[in-house]
Design an enzyme around this catalytic site. Structure first.
Site, PDB file in Angstrom:
ATOM      1  CG  ASP A 212      19.257 -10.590 -23.444  1.00 16.71           C
ATOM      2  OD1 ASP A 212      19.896 -10.694 -24.504  1.00 16.71           O
ATOM      3  OD2 ASP A 212      18.148 -10.026 -23.365  1.00 16.71           O
TER       4      ASP A 212
ATOM      5  CD  GLU B  55      23.521  -9.166 -25.535  1.00 19.28           C
ATOM      6  OE1 GLU B  55      23.531  -9.592 -26.706  1.00 19.28           O
ATOM      7  OE2 GLU B  55      22.479  -9.085 -24.863  1.00 19.28           O
TER       8      GLU B  55
END
Length: 745
Positions: free
Chosen positions: A377, A414
């Site tokens: 993330d 990401e």
């Protein structure tokens, strides 16, 4: 600042007992500080007799190890003053401690927020290396330290109510389980939530629904395997904290991007009641998924913690050593948290303490929990260097690249964070990283919506995004292609809602992205209009087909294959209810069958799973380029035709094995006759047409002659396979007219 630290260290020098509670006992005969000259490792190490506890803090002046009664966790039973060793590691060995013991740390030091020091010994802290955490993970005011340790809530001792770390025995019978190491070219990812995926599953026993054990149930693993999924990507399973502001509204942090335990599986996702069995339940889940041929990829949050900004709770890193673990900006007003995550803080992955914590955590999940990879993330935050700038050779990325364990796992970035000039880094991560390709998502959505002038961009995404990844020698498989993910519309909602509907989140619909590249096809939300519903169905099938026929790694959001809806909510992070749970009673059977067949079709075609980009070279055997782009009249597309704002259709002739394939795309609102390549002796056989239901022919597929027109329906894609004859393509008419002149010249 150094004189202050020296005075404090003298105050806490070895001497009188530091215990502050009369109920606490400290039997010195049960404590040892002997290390036998062996290097110390953070966390708990179980020994033949007892356990060694080690925690890092560079700026602390004293650290106390506190134990609590497992039968009554509010009662403190012993407290030990730890000793400092090299590398800022504090340690103590307890000779009678066994698995199941509850413990925490109290850390003494200065309260100097302007110098990034927020020590408060009244707060019991979690071990960042704890293998399990006991207690209900809800944020409460007793966790907070502001305004300072002398005023409430900072002055309140929270030992009785605090979350506790748990000593865990790592023993587990893996029964020969080993990494599956499925090649990237064969990988099909399904992103799912441990609780949301099985919470309503009728074949999973009620007591196991929404748990690790539920995900390991044979009915669940069979469904995933039958669909063709090779790898599940689990939304965060690290222990997370429920936000106070959500609890006050009767909501929870369902997604779990709020970590407080980088080594501990989230206890609320376990059917087992004891921490020891919760860890074993997670391992059993991994083992069951592996037995079904499915890898486990974890969505991990190392960019920030649940401690938030300076007004947040103090549960681990802030109280242990705020200066060492978090990134700070030092200005005229002193230290402030660098917030490139939108969550109040950013873990300092460039500091020795922060980097070691992250690397040790990752290796633990691979070596002890047997997971196969990670999706990071806001990976740009973790990939920032000691100057807080993204760099492809930052401390973290360099450490991973040389690590013999982690470099062999699946690593997905990401590739962005927020608020910085260098926050968007899609295409910039080094090998062996893969990246979530947000440009694929946006381009494919926009093209199928009918956005003008996007055809050339759409073709780039279909071909593996060479413009993004090819410049630094990264392959098409560096691109993880996705249509939707947890944060946004589901596929069903993507073609049913033009606007987000997040009112249930309690933020007056202000939260969530306003740029969704979505369409409602004429009516917002559900409708009984058959024409609109047919258009929506075609768009869903068209996007699934695009995903499976694109170079790169396909990524599905669980439930999209069944028609899952969130009723227009594109930010359901706080909805632990029917909004987020997969409704197993509702299923678009046609879409499910189509998705299953598309995945199976992709598996048979090397051309979609290429390791290299198309280069336009002619194969001397077939006399075809690896890809040829066709206009609807059968000619090769010219540059100007590619970029025409009125272009809605094109064909891709692929030199596939064992037979060439022809993909025909039409995102327009009208049917178009498309001239098939070849001569009248050529025969093309239909594989699928998303305008049809079912899209894959149920009986013997129909055959079509070359040089004849195939009626390509509006908002559809079809695929045909060459069965007989040859299929040379013609140059554009403008080029043909120039040829005789060139010969004369």
């Amino acid at each position: 600042m150094q004189p202050i630290l020296r005075r404090l260290k003298r105050a806490f020098a070895p001497g009188p007992d530091l215990n502050t509670s009369r109920d606490v006992t400290d039997d010195a005969s049960q404590v040892s500080f002997e290390t036998h000259d062996q290097p110390l490792s953070p966390g708990v190490t179980i020994l033949d007799k007892g356990a060694r506890f080690v925690v890092h803090s560079r700026h602390a002046v004293a650290v106390e190890l506190c134990f609590y009664d497992p039968g009554k966790p509010s009662r403190e039973t012993a407290r030990v003053r730890m000793r400092r060793d090299e590398r800022d590691l504090w340690h103590a060995t307890l000779l009678q401690v066994k698995p199941g013991a509850l413990y925490g740390y109290r850390v003494h030091g200065p309260w100097l927020p302007k110098n990034a020091m927020r020590f408060n010994a009244r707060k019991l802290l979690l071990d960042p290396y704890a293998r399990a955490i006991h207690g209900e993970p809800n944020q409460t005011m007793q966790m907070h330290t502001v305004p300072d340790p002398t005023h409430p809530p900072g002055s309140i001792d929270n030992g009785a109510e605090a979350l506790k770390s748990v000593v865990i025995d790592a023993a587990f019978d893996w029964g020969g389980d080993a990494p599956l190491r499925i090649p990237w070219r064969d990988t099909v990812i399904s992103e799912l939530h441990v609780k949301g995926f099985t919470q309503t599953h009728p074949e999973v026993p009620a007591k196991l629904r929404g748990t690790y054990a539920g995900l390991a149930h044979p009915a669940v693993t069979k469904y995933l395997a039958d669909l063709g999924i090779t790898s599940v990507q689990l939304l965060p399973v690290h222990q997370h904290l429920e936000d106070l502001f959500l609890l006050d509204k009767g909501l929870t942090n369902f997604w779990g991007y709020n970590t407080i335990g980088f080594f501990a599986p989230h206890n609320a996702y376990a059917a087992a009641s004891t921490p020891q069995e919760q860890v074993r339940e997670f391992k059993t889940m991994v083992k069951a998924l592996h037995a079904a041929g499915i890898e486990v990829i974890l969505d991990v949050v190392y960019n920030h913690t649940a401690e938030g900004n300076e007004n947040g709770p103090s549960v681990m890193l802030r109280g242990l050593d705020d200066h060492s673990y978090y990134r700070h900006h030092y200005g005229e007003e002193g230290a402030s948290y660098i917030n490139v995550t939108g969550c109040g803080n950013s873990v300092d992955s460039a500091s020795p303490a922060g980097l070691r914590l992250i690397m040790d955590s990752l290796r633990y999940w691979v070596t002890e929990m047997h997971v196969d990879g990670f999706r990071f993330d806001l990976a740009v935050t973790v990939a920032r260097n000691d100057a807080d700038a993204f760099h492809a050779q930052s401390q973290f990325l360099s450490a991973v690249a040389q690590d013999p364990v982690l470099s062999q796992t699946k690593l997905i970035a990401e590739a962005w964070d927020i608020m910085m000039m260098d926050s968007y880094q899609v295409g910039q991560f080094p090998e062996p990283w893969r990246e979530l390709n947000g440009k694929f998502r946006d381009t494919v959505r926009g093209w199928w919506r009918g956005d003008a002038g996007t055809t050339a961009e759409f073709a780039k995404r279909l071909c593996g995004s060479q413009d993004i990844y090819g410049w630094n020698m990264r392959p098409p498989l560096a691109s993880v292609n996705f249509l939707t993910s947890h944060d946004g519309f589901t596929l069903w909602d993507l073609v049913s809602h033009e606007h987000k509907h997040n009112e249930m989140n309690g933020e007056d619909n202000r939260d969530g992205d306003n740029t969704n590249h979505s369409t409602n096809c004429g009516v917002e939300g559900p409708t009984d209009d058959p024409a609109i519903n047919e258009t929506r169905a075609r768009l869903r099938r068209g996007m699934i087909a695009t995903l499976m026929c694109s170079l790169g790694v396909p990524f599905l959001t669980a439930g999209d294959e069944r028609g899952r809806t969130q009723k227009g909510n594109n930010n359901a992070y706080c909805q632990d209810n029917e909004i987020s749970w997969l409704d197993w009673a509702r299923c678009d059977e046609d879409l499910l069958d189509f998705t299953r067949r598309m995945i199976a079709f992709r598996r048979t075609q090397d051309v979609f799973r290429r390791r290299t980009y198309f280069d336009g070279r002619i194969n001397p055997v077939s006399n075809l380029r690896d890809v040829s782009w066709l206009d609807d009249d059968g000619h090769l597309l010219s540059h100007d035709e590619w970029h025409s704002s009125s272009r809605h259709c094109f064909g891709a002739l692929l030199d596939a094995r064992p037979r060439p394939l022809l993909l025909l795309f039409n995102n327009g609102g009208e049917s178009l006759p498309f001239t098939l390549p070849g001569t009248p002796d050529t025969r093309w056989t239909l594989i699928f047409d998303t305008a049809l239901t079912p899209s894959f022919p149920a009986k013997k597929a129909r055959s079509y002659p070359g040089a004849q027109r195939y009626l390509l329906q509006e908002r559809s894609v079809c695929c045909l396979s060459l069965t007989t004859g040859r299929c040379e393509v013609r140059e554009p008419e403008a080029v043909q007219k120039m040829a005789p002149q060139a010969e004369k010249a």
